[in-house]
Write a protein that holds these residues in place. Structure first.
Motif, short mmCIF file in Angstrom:
data_model
loop_
_atom_site.label_atom_id
_atom_site.label_comp_id
_atom_site.label_asym_id
_atom_site.label_seq_id
_atom_site.Cartn_x
_atom_site.Cartn_y
_atom_site.Cartn_z
N PHE A 75 15.73 -20.01 27.55
CA PHE A 75 15.19 -18.67 27.32
C PHE A 75 16.31 -17.71 26.97
N SER A 76 16.05 -16.87 25.98
CA SER A 76 17.03 -15.87 25.54
C SER A 76 17.12 -14.72 26.53
N PRO A 104 8.24 -22.80 37.58
CA PRO A 104 7.33 -23.17 36.49
C PRO A 104 6.27 -22.12 36.21
N ARG A 105 5.85 -21.37 37.20
CA ARG A 105 4.84 -20.34 36.97
C ARG A 105 5.39 -19.13 36.19
N ASP A 106 6.71 -19.08 36.00
CA ASP A 106 7.32 -17.96 35.29
C ASP A 106 7.27 -18.11 33.78
N LYS A 156 7.40 -15.31 31.00
CA LYS A 156 6.58 -14.15 31.34
C LYS A 156 7.52 -13.07 31.87
N LEU A 157 7.79 -12.07 31.09
CA LEU A 157 8.76 -11.04 31.48
C LEU A 157 8.09 -9.93 32.28
N ASN A 158 7.49 -10.31 33.40
CA ASN A 158 6.97 -9.29 34.30
C ASN A 158 7.91 -9.19 35.49
N SER A 159 7.66 -8.29 36.37
CA SER A 159 8.58 -8.06 37.49
C SER A 159 8.69 -9.29 38.38
N ASP A 160 7.60 -10.04 38.58
CA ASP A 160 7.65 -11.23 39.43
C ASP A 160 8.57 -12.28 38.84
N ALA A 161 8.47 -12.52 37.53
CA ALA A 161 9.31 -13.54 36.91
C ALA A 161 10.78 -13.15 36.99
#
Length: 97
Positions: free
Chosen positions: A23-24, A60-62, A74-79
């Protein structure tokens, strides 16, 4: 050019088997970028558009793979928090010196 992971001491490289995903860095998001740079544990590291981090450092869920597409983080706060606080050190211990 062989794709490698930017995290310190990570020996992951892109292979034809496709077991790892790269991932970049979020270069256009300064706050998230700072978290990623800190997580590399490299002094004075400045990522560029070719710098990547492998999927060993995410849950894996990220990330997801759309049908027929490449893996997308998934560039959300959790990831982003999972990346900063949840490293998978086991793959680092398997390297032989």
């Amino acid at each position: 050019m062989v794709q490698t992971c930017s995290v310190a001491f990570c020996k992951s490289r892109k292979t034809s088997s496709g077991d790892l995903h790269f991932f970049s860095f979020p270069l256009k998001n300064p706050d998230l970028l700072q978290h990623w740079v800190s997580a590399t544990k490299k002094d004075l590291f400045v990522p560029n558009r070719w710098s990547k981090i492998c999927s060993n450092h995410f849950l894996p869920r990220d990330y997801r793979q759309p049908p027929g597409g490449t893996y997308i983080l998934k560039l959300n706060s959790d990831a982003s928090l999972q990346f900063v606080y949840h490293h998978h050190p086991n793959h680092l211990l398997n390297s032989k010196k």
